[in-house]
Motif scaffolding. Structure first.
Motif, short mmCIF file in Angstrom:
data_model
loop_
_atom_site.label_atom_id
_atom_site.label_comp_id
_atom_site.label_asym_id
_atom_site.label_seq_id
_atom_site.Cartn_x
_atom_site.Cartn_y
_atom_site.Cartn_z
N ASN A 292 4.79 3.25 -1.11
CA ASN A 292 6.02 3.29 -1.71
C ASN A 292 7.04 2.70 -1.02
O ASN A 292 7.80 1.75 -1.87
N ALA B 210 3.52 0.94 -5.49
CA ALA B 210 2.29 0.72 -4.42
C ALA B 210 0.98 0.90 -5.18
O ALA B 210 0.71 1.69 -6.43
N ASN B 211 -0.12 -0.09 -5.00
CA ASN B 211 -1.49 0.07 -5.67
C ASN B 211 -1.60 -0.23 -7.12
O ASN B 211 -2.57 0.24 -7.69
N TYR C 299 0.68 -1.40 0.00
CA TYR C 299 0.06 0.04 -0.14
C TYR C 299 0.96 1.18 -0.15
O TYR C 299 0.32 2.32 -0.22
C1 LIG Z 1 -2.83 2.61 -1.65
O1 LIG Z 1 -4.34 2.30 -1.30
C2 LIG Z 1 -4.42 2.48 -0.09
C3 LIG Z 1 -6.03 1.82 -0.01
O2 LIG Z 1 -6.66 2.41 -0.85
C4 LIG Z 1 -4.21 3.99 0.58
O3 LIG Z 1 -4.63 4.07 1.77
C5 LIG Z 1 -2.99 4.35 0.28
O4 LIG Z 1 -2.52 5.73 0.44
C6 LIG Z 1 -2.54 4.13 -1.40
N1 LIG Z 1 -1.23 4.31 -1.53
C7 LIG Z 1 -0.63 5.06 -2.28
C8 LIG Z 1 0.81 5.46 -2.46
O5 LIG Z 1 -1.31 5.83 -3.16
#
Ligand SMILES: *[C@@H]1O[C@H](CO)[C@@H](O)[C@H](O)[C@H]1NC(C)=O
Ligand SMILES: *[C@@H]1O[C@H](CO)[C@@H](O)[C@H](O)[C@H]1NC(C)=O
Ligand SMILES: *[C@@H]1O[C@H](CO)[C@@H](O)[C@H](O)[C@H]1NC(C)=O
Ligand SMILES: *[C@@H]1O[C@H](CO)[C@@H](O)[C@H](O)[C@H]1NC(C)=O
Ligand SMILES: *[C@@H]1O[C@H](CO)[C@@H](O)[C@H](O)[C@H]1NC(C)=O
Ligand SMILES: *[C@@H]1O[C@H](CO)[C@@H](O)[C@H](O)[C@H]1NC(C)=O
Length: 497
Positions: free
Chosen positions: A231, A249-250, A229
């Protein structure tokens, strides 16, 4: 190491590398042979042909009264080793048969087109491949082949994995050409989503490994998901698992690619090709208490079995599989993936809750793959109608008569094939408790348990009886009571004599 290399193929392809034979390789020089077969068996006005490759060993045939044993090639490149050893070879020796090994159209060197572009793949399907086998058998039984010595032959087919499926369906589609069939681990029921695959893997990890092994994988997966989730976490995971490029991430498609090629596929390979002790050894690494972090323990095992970096970039995977050259490293997977997208599905998703891999590889991932490897026309609607057609034409688990099937108790493919409930006197099913995929087609002498050795004898007996009217136990009564090792020695003696 060589064995490992052989298996570095995706298990989505059931068996995209030829099943290996223990310690035999090409024992003798068998020349490759070719036969012209029709490109389109379902259009009488199309007279185009292409060259289909096969191997032939006539050492047990005689100028009169010879039978035919065909080891059916599936989605891989054939090699001469299977006409000089293995269960088909042993059946040929008991039944005065010529032994043949055929190559499936589009795989190996059997190439009906100049490339594998989507237009050229329209003749790649099982119906056409069965037509090739039918034409092949007619040719071998004709006056043109070896002076007509196979004119009156009984015909037996043996195949493992998708080739076992083909062998079963040959008996259904061409009963006048086929007398008896062995299907080892052949799936028969086409199905879009195949979460049972990872369920069997889970059960195998539990029974051959331990509950602690599953718990450790489960903990590792939860932590890994959480790492991905952020980086910083993604960077950490990239270095632990030695990915070919940093994980982001994601990034949904990339993460599924990482989990599919990097994690679930390695467990798939472990269990699908497990020999006794393999799963226990893997679980020893995954539960090794000297390393407190379950993610690191999982990474230790994964990086050790993969030996090269894990590719997490979906776009790179797509580019590799869009290459339409028959010689591209991913050509076989491109071809088999095409068949799954239009005929079978069988996607090994994480849809089930009875497995430790969370929901990391959803069905949509494979839908996207079909579109991106081939074209947007290869969509879910086409997939579903293709699967429905396959089950309509071939009857799923309603097997034809004179088919003996073997299923491995820990073969992740087994839920798509027959089990004891489908066994009938005319078409028996043997379930071998701790066996993985395709363990019945190897030589009797290299059986890993008494149970599988006994099943191989039953198979030879059944097939010999339905080819010649004589079971091997009678045909070789003088050796039937010997131990299998001695029986093998006797067989070798009778071969060399
Ligand atoms: C990735 O997704 C999670 C849950 O949706 C969120 O909390 C997080 O901020 C996201 N991370 C990034 C790096 O965008
Ligand atoms: C095949 O069967 C026919 C008729 O029974 C017989 O005349 C012929 O000799 C047989 N051919 C061979 C090669 O066995
Ligand atoms: C199968 O494996 C399990 C776990 O290793 C073992 O307990 C069982 O006895 C084996 N069964 C057979 C028939 O070998
Ligand atoms: C890595 O694999 C080799 C065999 O392939 C094995 O001997 C070794 O113990 C493994 N190491 C770890 C850390 O798993
Ligand atoms: C496709 O694969 C072939 C054979 O490996 C290679 O020569 C060719 O450069 C590849 N084509 C592309 C566009 O990458
Ligand atoms: C046998 O196969 C049927 C149909 O696929 C399935 O419903 C059943 O649960 C299986 N039985 C066993 C013992 O695996």
């Amino acid at each position: 190491m060589w064995l490992l290399l052989l298996f570095v193929s995706s298990t989505l392809g059931l068996h995209t590398k030829e099943p290996p034979l223990p310690e035999s390789a090409s024992r003798n020089e068998v020349p490759e042979r070719w036969i012209d077969v029709k490109l389109n068996h379902f259009d009488a006005s199309n007279t185009e042909t292409f060259r289909m490759r096969y191997y032939y060993n006539g050492q047990y045939s005689t100028s009169t009264g010879s039978n035919i044993v065909i080891y059916v090639g599936g989605e891989w490149s054939i090699s001469p080793s299977w006409v000089s050893a293995g269960l088909p070879y042993e059946l040929a020796s008991y039944t005065n048969s010529g032994l043949f090994y055929t190559e499936h159209r589009y795989y190996g060197l059997t190439r009906p087109s100049s490339d594998t572009s989507i237009q050229n793949l329209r003749f790649l399907n099982v119906d056409q491949a069965l037509g090739d086998l039918a034409e092949f058998i007619e040719h071998v039984k004709s006056e043109q082949f070896e002076g007509g010595r196979f004119r009156n032959a009984s015909v037996a087919l043996m195949g493992c994995s998708y080739a076992g499926t083909m062998a079963t369906w040959m008996r259904l589609a061409y009963p006048h050409l086929i007398d008896v069939v062995l299907s080892d681990s052949g799936p028969l029921h086409a199905k879009e989503d195949f979460p049972e695959y990872l369920e069997v893997i889970t059960e195998a990890l539990r029974s051959q490994g331990s509950e602690a092994c599953l718990n450790s994988i489960s903990d590792a997966m939860t932590r890994l998901r959480d790492l991905l989730y952020t980086n910083e976490g993604a960077a950490q995971a990239s270095s632990m698992f030695k990915t070919c490029a940093p994980l982001q991430a994601n990034a949904t498609l990339d993460l599924s690619t990482f989990f599919w090629y990097g994690i679930t596929e390695n467990f798939a390979r472990l269990v699908q090709y497990a020999m006794p002790g393999d799963i226990t050894k893997a679980c020893d690494v995954i539960t090794d208490r000297s390393q407190p972090d379950p993610v690191q323990r999982l990474a230790n095992w994964i990086t050790n079995v993969t030996g090269s970096c894990i590719e997490p970039r979906y776009t790179v995977v797509v580019t590799n599989h869009r290459n339409t050259s028959y010689d591209s490293p991913d050509a076989t997977m491109r071809l088999w993936t095409y068949q799954t997208c239009v005929e079978y599905g069988w996607y090994q998703t994480t849809t089930s809750s009875r497995q430790p891999f969370l929901t990391t590889v959803p069905l949509e991932y494979f839908h996207q793959m079909c579109k991106d490897f081939f074209s947007n026309d290869i969509d879910e609607e086409l997939l579903r109608s293709g699967i429905q057609r396959t089950n309509l034409f071939f009857g799923g688990l309603k097997r034809p008569d004179y088919v003996v099937s073997v299923a491995g108790g820990i073969d992740p493919w087994s839920p798509m094939g027959p089990n004891m409930t489908h066994s009938t006197p005319l078409s028996p099913v043997y379930v071998v408790s701790n066996s993985s995929h395709c363990r019945a087609v190897g030589p009797i002498a290299s059986s890993e348990s008494d149970e599988i050795r006994n099943v191989k004898f039953q198979v030879l007996n059944y097939m010999s009886y339905h080819m010649t009217g004589i079971p091997i136990m009678d045909a070789s009564a003088h050796v039937a009571l010997l131990t299998p090792i001695l029986l093998f020695a006797a067989l070798v003696l009778s071969i060399t004599m």
